[in-house]
Design a protein around this motif. Structure first.
Motif, PDB file in Angstrom:
ATOM      1  N   ALA A   1       0.835  -1.204   0.000  1.00  0.00           N
ATOM      2  CA  ALA A   1       0.000   0.000   0.000  1.00  0.00           C
ATOM      3  C   ALA A   1       0.871   1.255   0.000  1.00  0.00           C
ATOM      4  O   ALA A   1       0.585   2.236  -0.705  1.00  0.00           O
ATOM      5  N   ALA A   2       1.959   1.231   0.808  1.00  0.00           N
ATOM      6  CA  ALA A   2       2.864   2.378   0.827  1.00  0.00           C
ATOM      7  C   ALA A   2       3.523   2.577  -0.534  1.00  0.00           C
ATOM      8  O   ALA A   2       3.627   3.700  -1.034  1.00  0.00           O
TER       9      ALA A   2
ATOM     10  N   GLY B   1       2.355   1.657  -3.488  1.00  0.00           N
ATOM     11  CA  GLY B   1       1.366   2.198  -4.416  1.00  0.00           C
ATOM     12  C   GLY B   1       1.075   3.669  -4.149  1.00  0.00           C
ATOM     13  O   GLY B   1       0.920   4.464  -5.085  1.00  0.00           O
ATOM     14  N   GLY B   2       1.014   4.042  -2.865  1.00  0.00           N
ATOM     15  CA  GLY B   2       0.752   5.441  -2.523  1.00  0.00           C
ATOM     16  C   GLY B   2       1.866   6.356  -2.979  1.00  0.00           C
ATOM     17  O   GLY B   2       1.611   7.449  -3.520  1.00  0.00           O
ATOM     18  N   PHE B   3       3.130   5.964  -2.775  1.00  0.00           N
ATOM     19  CA  PHE B   3       4.256   6.796  -3.200  1.00  0.00           C
ATOM     20  C   PHE B   3       4.274   6.960  -4.720  1.00  0.00           C
ATOM     21  O   PHE B   3       4.527   8.060  -5.232  1.00  0.00           O
TER      22      PHE B   3
ATOM     23  N   ALA C   1       1.674   6.775  -6.701  1.00  0.00           N
ATOM     24  CA  ALA C   1       0.536   7.625  -7.078  1.00  0.00           C
ATOM     25  C   ALA C   1       0.842   9.090  -6.812  1.00  0.00           C
ATOM     26  O   ALA C   1       0.515   9.967  -7.633  1.00  0.00           O
ATOM     27  N   LEU C   2       1.483   9.386  -5.666  1.00  0.00           N
ATOM     28  CA  LEU C   2       1.815  10.775  -5.346  1.00  0.00           C
ATOM     29  C   LEU C   2       2.841  11.334  -6.325  1.00  0.00           C
ATOM     30  O   LEU C   2       2.749  12.496  -6.746  1.00  0.00           O
TER      31      LEU C   2
ATOM     32  N   TRP D   1       1.019  12.025  -9.528  1.00  0.00           N
ATOM     33  CA  TRP D   1       0.185  13.224  -9.375  1.00  0.00           C
ATOM     34  C   TRP D   1       1.025  14.488  -9.501  1.00  0.00           C
ATOM     35  O   TRP D   1       0.604  15.464 -10.137  1.00  0.00           O
TER      36      TRP D   1
ATOM     37  N   TRP E   1       8.953  11.421  -4.112  1.00  0.00           N
ATOM     38  CA  TRP E   1       7.991  10.328  -3.937  1.00  0.00           C
ATOM     39  C   TRP E   1       8.449   9.058  -4.643  1.00  0.00           C
ATOM     40  O   TRP E   1       8.310   7.949  -4.105  1.00  0.00           O
ATOM     41  N   TYR E   2       9.010   9.213  -5.845  1.00  0.00           N
ATOM     42  CA  TYR E   2       9.483   8.033  -6.564  1.00  0.00           C
ATOM     43  C   TYR E   2      10.679   7.398  -5.841  1.00  0.00           C
ATOM     44  O   TYR E   2      10.842   6.171  -5.848  1.00  0.00           O
TER      45      TYR E   2
ATOM     46  N   ALA F   1       9.290   5.386  -3.153  1.00  0.00           N
ATOM     47  CA  ALA F   1       8.726   4.160  -3.720  1.00  0.00           C
ATOM     48  C   ALA F   1       9.832   3.147  -4.003  1.00  0.00           C
ATOM     49  O   ALA F   1       9.684   1.944  -3.721  1.00  0.00           O
TER      50      ALA F   1
ATOM     51  N   THR G   1      10.997   1.655  -0.774  1.00  0.00           N
ATOM     52  CA  THR G   1      10.013   0.697  -0.259  1.00  0.00           C
ATOM     53  C   THR G   1      10.089  -0.617  -1.026  1.00  0.00           C
ATOM     54  O   THR G   1      10.038  -1.709  -0.436  1.00  0.00           O
TER      55      THR G   1
END
Length: 267
Positions: free
Chosen positions: A23-24, A26-28, A30-31, A34, A233-234, A237, A240
């Motif tokens: 989930a983390a 995927g969130g990173f 997505a951010l 964005w 953010w990438y 990701a 992670t």
């Protein structure tokens, strides 16, 4: 003395940690994506506003066009309008390159009908009284050129407008109109340009005598840090994903050492 290998995680905990890390991840991602979209939007905005600033002024929107105004299409457009300035004003707190003070918001009765608030410029605290500015507002018909700005309702950061107390932190044209009893009023105001459409000179305060209010202080600058945010953010990701790969490898080894296959079954 040999070190005893660590025990593998219970299957339930392993599934939980895997879900949380996925989930983390995927969130990173997505951010970061964005922020890339925001970067493209900001570049388009900068290009559009730059085109507005270079273009000749157009007639300010009349009442029939008020309902269709949009920030992404109309804000910072150079406009012109004619009318008569009222002998009334509202002072809105401002911070400019000339220091702290106030924007002087004066309603103009436009030729053809309707009021439009004009930001005639900046005054410092010593010149908030019109009698101390050395030059009375123009009487009779005037032509105003400036930048179209949409209403700023509510107030400033953590500070709400207080019309009954005469404290204004944002240029909320609807609230200002109610305070002065004006109707109908355009849903925008115009930041008056300096003479010739140029920005006010750096030595505006040294002019003799100084012109109060000082027009042309609108800052047209947009922060463009989206690429840096996206890379951050990438990077998170990627970290992670690396942590997930390392953890999976370690868990595989622990289960192999404990005589359990990676699916949690005893061999």
């Amino acid at each position: 003395m040999s070190q005893r290998p660590s025990r593998p995680l219970p299957t339930g905990w392993l599934v939980l940690w895997t879900v949380l890390l996925a989930a983390a991840l995927g969130g990173f991602v997505a951010l970061g994506t964005w922020q890339i979209h925001r970067m493209h939007w900001k570049h388009a905005l900068i290009a559009r506003v730059d085109g507005f600033l270079r273009a000749p002024p157009v007639a300010a929107p009349g009442p029939r066009a008020w309902a269709g105004l949009r920030a992404d299409r109309d804000e910072y457009r150079r406009v012109e309008l004619r009318g008569v300035l009222l002998d009334r004003e509202i002072l809105v707190q401002a911070n400019t390159r000339l220091g702290a003070g106030f924007w002087v918001m004066t309603p103009l009765w436009r030729d053809g009908g309707g009021y439009v608030f004009i930001n005639r410029g900046f005054v410092d605290a010593a010149h908030r009284d019109p009698a101390r500015r050395g030059e009375a507002p123009p009487a009779g018909p005037v032509r105003i050129e400036g930048l179209l700005r949409l209403s700023q309702p509510g107030g400033g950061f953590l500070r709400s407008n207080a019309p009954t107390e005469g404290r204004w932190y944002s240029r909320d044209v609807a609230a200002m109109a109610r305070s002065l009893g004006l109707s109908p009023v355009a849903p925008y105001f115009v930041d008056q340009s300096a003479e010739g459409g140029a920005a006010a000179p750096e030595d505006a305060f040294q002019a003799e005598p100084p012109r109060w209010p000082v027009p042309g202080l609108t800052v047209v600058r947009f922060r463009d840090e989206h690429l840096g945010y996206a890379l951050t953010w990438y990077a998170l990701a990627a970290m992670t994903a690396a942590a997930m790969a390392y953890g999976a490898r370690q868990e595989w080894r622990r289960r192999a050492a404990a005589g359990t296959d990676p699916r949690g079954e005893v061999r």
